[in-house]
Design an enzyme around this catalytic site. Structure first.
Site, PDB file in Angstrom:
ATOM      1  N   GLU A  36      35.827  26.678  30.054  1.00  0.00           N
ATOM      2  CA  GLU A  36      35.929  26.051  31.381  1.00  0.00           C
ATOM      3  C   GLU A  36      34.556  25.958  32.045  1.00  0.00           C
ATOM      4  O   GLU A  36      33.837  26.944  32.150  1.00  0.00           O
ATOM      5  CB  GLU A  36      36.870  26.897  32.252  1.00  0.00           C
ATOM      6  CG  GLU A  36      36.976  26.396  33.680  1.00  0.00           C
ATOM      7  CD  GLU A  36      37.921  27.240  34.524  1.00  0.00           C
ATOM      8  OE1 GLU A  36      38.989  27.659  34.032  1.00  0.00           O
ATOM      9  OE2 GLU A  36      37.574  27.512  35.682  1.00  0.00           O
TER      10      GLU A  36
ATOM     11  N   ARG B 199      34.810  30.643  32.047  1.00  0.00           N
ATOM     12  CA  ARG B 199      35.809  31.447  31.345  1.00  0.00           C
ATOM     13  C   ARG B 199      36.275  30.736  30.081  1.00  0.00           C
ATOM     14  O   ARG B 199      36.060  29.533  29.922  1.00  0.00           O
ATOM     15  CB  ARG B 199      37.007  31.821  32.225  1.00  0.00           C
ATOM     16  CG  ARG B 199      37.442  30.777  33.200  1.00  0.00           C
ATOM     17  CD  ARG B 199      38.496  31.320  34.193  1.00  0.00           C
ATOM     18  NE  ARG B 199      38.823  30.285  35.155  1.00  0.00           N
ATOM     19  CZ  ARG B 199      39.534  30.450  36.251  1.00  0.00           C
ATOM     20  NH1 ARG B 199      40.033  31.617  36.553  1.00  0.00           N
ATOM     21  NH2 ARG B 199      39.769  29.438  37.069  1.00  0.00           N
TER      22      ARG B 199
ATOM     23  N   ARG C  12      41.172  48.094  42.378  1.00  0.00           N
ATOM     24  CA  ARG C  12      42.111  49.191  42.104  1.00  0.00           C
ATOM     25  C   ARG C  12      41.400  50.493  41.757  1.00  0.00           C
ATOM     26  O   ARG C  12      40.468  50.496  40.967  1.00  0.00           O
ATOM     27  CB  ARG C  12      43.029  48.803  40.948  1.00  0.00           C
ATOM     28  CG  ARG C  12      43.749  47.485  41.194  1.00  0.00           C
ATOM     29  CD  ARG C  12      45.237  47.657  41.049  1.00  0.00           C
ATOM     30  NE  ARG C  12      45.957  46.469  41.470  1.00  0.00           N
ATOM     31  CZ  ARG C  12      46.068  45.381  40.723  1.00  0.00           C
ATOM     32  NH1 ARG C  12      45.536  45.335  39.544  1.00  0.00           N
ATOM     33  NH2 ARG C  12      46.754  44.350  41.171  1.00  0.00           N
TER      34      ARG C  12
ATOM     35  N   TYR D 134      42.937  26.053  49.661  1.00  0.00           N
ATOM     36  CA  TYR D 134      42.952  26.683  48.352  1.00  0.00           C
ATOM     37  C   TYR D 134      44.325  27.353  48.124  1.00  0.00           C
ATOM     38  O   TYR D 134      44.423  28.565  48.053  1.00  0.00           O
ATOM     39  CB  TYR D 134      41.817  27.712  48.341  1.00  0.00           C
ATOM     40  CG  TYR D 134      41.372  28.279  47.026  1.00  0.00           C
ATOM     41  CD1 TYR D 134      42.043  28.041  45.841  1.00  0.00           C
ATOM     42  CD2 TYR D 134      40.245  29.088  46.972  1.00  0.00           C
ATOM     43  CE1 TYR D 134      41.603  28.588  44.655  1.00  0.00           C
ATOM     44  CE2 TYR D 134      39.788  29.634  45.793  1.00  0.00           C
ATOM     45  CZ  TYR D 134      40.475  29.387  44.638  1.00  0.00           C
ATOM     46  OH  TYR D 134      40.032  29.945  43.471  1.00  0.00           O
TER      47      TYR D 134
ATOM     48  N   ARG E 264      40.728  37.251  47.507  1.00  0.00           N
ATOM     49  CA  ARG E 264      41.792  36.799  46.600  1.00  0.00           C
ATOM     50  C   ARG E 264      42.019  37.841  45.494  1.00  0.00           C
ATOM     51  O   ARG E 264      43.098  37.921  44.928  1.00  0.00           O
ATOM     52  CB  ARG E 264      41.402  35.474  45.916  1.00  0.00           C
ATOM     53  CG  ARG E 264      41.517  34.240  46.781  1.00  0.00           C
ATOM     54  CD  ARG E 264      40.999  33.030  46.030  1.00  0.00           C
ATOM     55  NE  ARG E 264      41.764  32.683  44.847  1.00  0.00           N
ATOM     56  CZ  ARG E 264      42.861  31.961  44.827  1.00  0.00           C
ATOM     57  NH1 ARG E 264      43.357  31.489  45.941  1.00  0.00           N
ATOM     58  NH2 ARG E 264      43.480  31.691  43.701  1.00  0.00           N
TER      59      ARG E 264
HETATM   60  N1  UDP Z   1      35.330  35.544  40.823  1.00  0.00           N
HETATM   61  C1  UDP Z   1      34.194  36.160  40.345  1.00  0.00           C
HETATM   62  N2  UDP Z   1      34.216  36.652  39.073  1.00  0.00           N
HETATM   63  C2  UDP Z   1      35.276  36.529  38.260  1.00  0.00           C
HETATM   64  C3  UDP Z   1      36.441  35.879  38.761  1.00  0.00           C
HETATM   65  C4  UDP Z   1      36.434  35.405  40.054  1.00  0.00           C
HETATM   66  O1  UDP Z   1      33.187  36.254  41.030  1.00  0.00           O
HETATM   67  O2  UDP Z   1      35.200  36.995  37.098  1.00  0.00           O
HETATM   68  C5  UDP Z   1      35.289  35.026  42.219  1.00  0.00           C
HETATM   69  C6  UDP Z   1      34.872  33.558  42.244  1.00  0.00           C
HETATM   70  O3  UDP Z   1      34.096  33.326  43.407  1.00  0.00           O
HETATM   71  C7  UDP Z   1      36.209  32.864  42.328  1.00  0.00           C
HETATM   72  C8  UDP Z   1      37.012  33.805  43.219  1.00  0.00           C
HETATM   73  O4  UDP Z   1      36.564  35.103  42.831  1.00  0.00           O
HETATM   74  O5  UDP Z   1      36.084  31.588  42.884  1.00  0.00           O
HETATM   75  C9  UDP Z   1      38.512  33.676  43.105  1.00  0.00           C
HETATM   76  O6  UDP Z   1      38.910  33.897  41.760  1.00  0.00           O
HETATM   77  P1  UDP Z   1      40.342  33.394  41.209  1.00  0.00           P
HETATM   78  O7  UDP Z   1      40.553  34.042  39.887  1.00  0.00           O
HETATM   79  O8  UDP Z   1      41.343  33.608  42.272  1.00  0.00           O
HETATM   80  O9  UDP Z   1      40.034  31.835  41.011  1.00  0.00           O
HETATM   81  P2  UDP Z   1      40.938  30.641  40.410  1.00  0.00           P
HETATM   82  O10 UDP Z   1      41.744  31.214  39.301  1.00  0.00           O
HETATM   83  O11 UDP Z   1      41.727  30.083  41.557  1.00  0.00           O
HETATM   84  O12 UDP Z   1      39.889  29.685  39.926  1.00  0.00           O
END
Ligand code: UDP
Length: 383
Positions: free
Chosen positions: A308, A285, A180, A355, A176
């Site tokens: 969160e 976060r 970069r 998802y 997801r």
């Molecule tokens: N993830 C991570 N570290 C981060 C952000 C995301 O390991 O700082 C991983 C985590 O497993 C998460 C996945 O990447 O479930 C997808 O992140 P996304 O930001 O797409 O999640 P959402 O915003 O849908 O909760």
């Protein structure tokens, strides 16, 4: 109220339900009943002004609209304009702030280097673990970014978010996020992105504004389903296992909890979202929604933040489907059952147990409307 007066009934007023209701009312000219369990429309996209600060926030977590799907983009813009917000996320690892997802700034900062974009690939080769056919989240991560970056930015966050070993999660969840080799720090690759200028809730008010649509909030479908016409065309966007009274067992979900704090400062963290991947920090976060609307004039003496926390869902507030073999097995049983029901469409993040991002849910709703929903009295357009 006579519920048998409706030939089209939609359960849930999130994106799946609201787009379906809008299409049926505007394209088929039929009356639609929308049944919503909560006291508000919009599902988990719901936004409102925070009562203390007046700052527009997303009650179920920060939602950024992003898509490269022209059809979806053209559709949703009939119901809202978008501001020019571009999502950029930072990550706080051991009290240092890094750009995230991983880009050249993250790599250079983390390893105290000054690599150029054309030097990144050779450097990554030295830190990657060679795994021929990555089978899960962890293998996918370390085969692409190596163990150190994985452990710093992904492992702790992922365990907090999913409470499972990252080896048991699919590689697709890692995918997801972009990686970069330059300093581009935009979270999304997509062609279009932004925040609805008047907030998300306004989109739903407009989607459901047609006088042919009746919305019943605070109404549980399972308490009134006996009162519907047996041949009603039903669009159900709740959890698929609940629809079948959990007859094969319960699907598991993750949910989120938000802790609000009002702070007597104009700005607190300097960005809309900062991730906290370290396992010692209990939250995943911090959201500070004032940055989502740079075009708005907010008060300067206060800001609002939301910490969160991720936790297992007890069955009343599902957010994230969990990709496990058992859930997959149950889902297939429910899907087989659903496919046998004429005139019932089960979909959306909860209905498909997928998802989905917002744009994917809209695309799915448009597709179901175009391919599955039939007018009551066939017209010359219908085949
Ligand atoms: N993830 C991570 N570290 C981060 C952000 C995301 O390991 O700082 C991983 C985590 O497993 C998460 C996945 O990447 O479930 C997808 O992140 P996304 O930001 O797409 O999640 P959402 O915003 O849908 O909760």
């Amino acid at each position: 109220m006579d519920l048998t007066a409706y030939s089209y009934v939609v359960v849930g007023s999130g994106l799946m339900g609201s787009v379906m209701a809008e299409r049926i009312a505007s394209q088929l000219g039929e009356r639609v009943l929308v049944i919503e369990k909560r006291d508000h429309i919009g599902g988990n996209c719901y936004s409102a002004e925070d009562e203390t600060t007046g700052i527009e926030y997303h009650r179920y977590g920060t939602h950024i609209f992003h898509t490269s799907d022209e059809k979806v983009w053209n559709y949703i813009r009939k119901f809202t304009a978008f501001n020019h917000y571009q999502h950029r996320v930072l990550s706080n690892h051991k009290d240092k702030i890094y750009q995230f997802p991983i880009n050249l700034e993250t790599i250079n900062h983390f390893y105290a280097l000054t690599l150029k974009p054309y030097e990144v690939e050779a450097f990554m080769e030295t830190i990657r673990t060679d795994i021929k056919n990555p089978q899960n989240f962890e293998e996918q991560a370390i085969s692409q970014i190596g163990k150190d970056l994985y452990e710093a930015f992904f492992k702790g966050y992922t365990i907090k978010q999913w409470q499972v070993d990252p080896k048991s999660l699919p590689a697709a969840i890692f995918n997801r996020l972009p990686f970069r080799k330059n300093y581009v720090d935009n979270y999304f690759f997509d062609r279009w992105q932004g925040i609805p200028q008047d907030g998300y809730t306004a989109i739903f008010q407009r989607l459901l504004a047609d006088h042919k649509i009746t919305v019943l909030t605070n109404t549980d479908y399972f308490e009134i389903r006996d009162q519907l016409k047996p041949d009603t065309c039903l669009i159900y966007s709740g959890p698929i296992d609940q629809f079948f009274d959990y007859k094969y067992g319960k699907l598991s979900w993750r949910t989120l909890r938000f802790e609000k704090e009002v702070i007597d400062k104009e700005e607190y963290q300097g960005n809309s979202v900062i991730n906290y991947p370290d396992p010692e920090v209990p939250f995943t976060r911090i959201h500070e929604p004032r940055y989502l609307h740079p075009e708005r004039e907010y008060r300067k003496d206060k800001t609002v933040i939301f910490k969160e926390y991720s936790l297992p869902d007890k069955g009343d507030n599902p957010y994230y489907p969990i990709a496990s073999t058992e859930n997959h097995r149950l889902l297939n049983l429910y899907k087989e059952e659903a496919a046998r029901l004429p005139n019932v469409f089960i979909s959306g993040r909860l209905g498909d147990y997928k998802y989905y991002d917002m744009h994917q849910t809209i695309a799915r709703a448009l597709e179901i409307f175009e391919t599955g929903i039939r007018p009551l009295i066939p017209t010359h357009h219908a085949v």
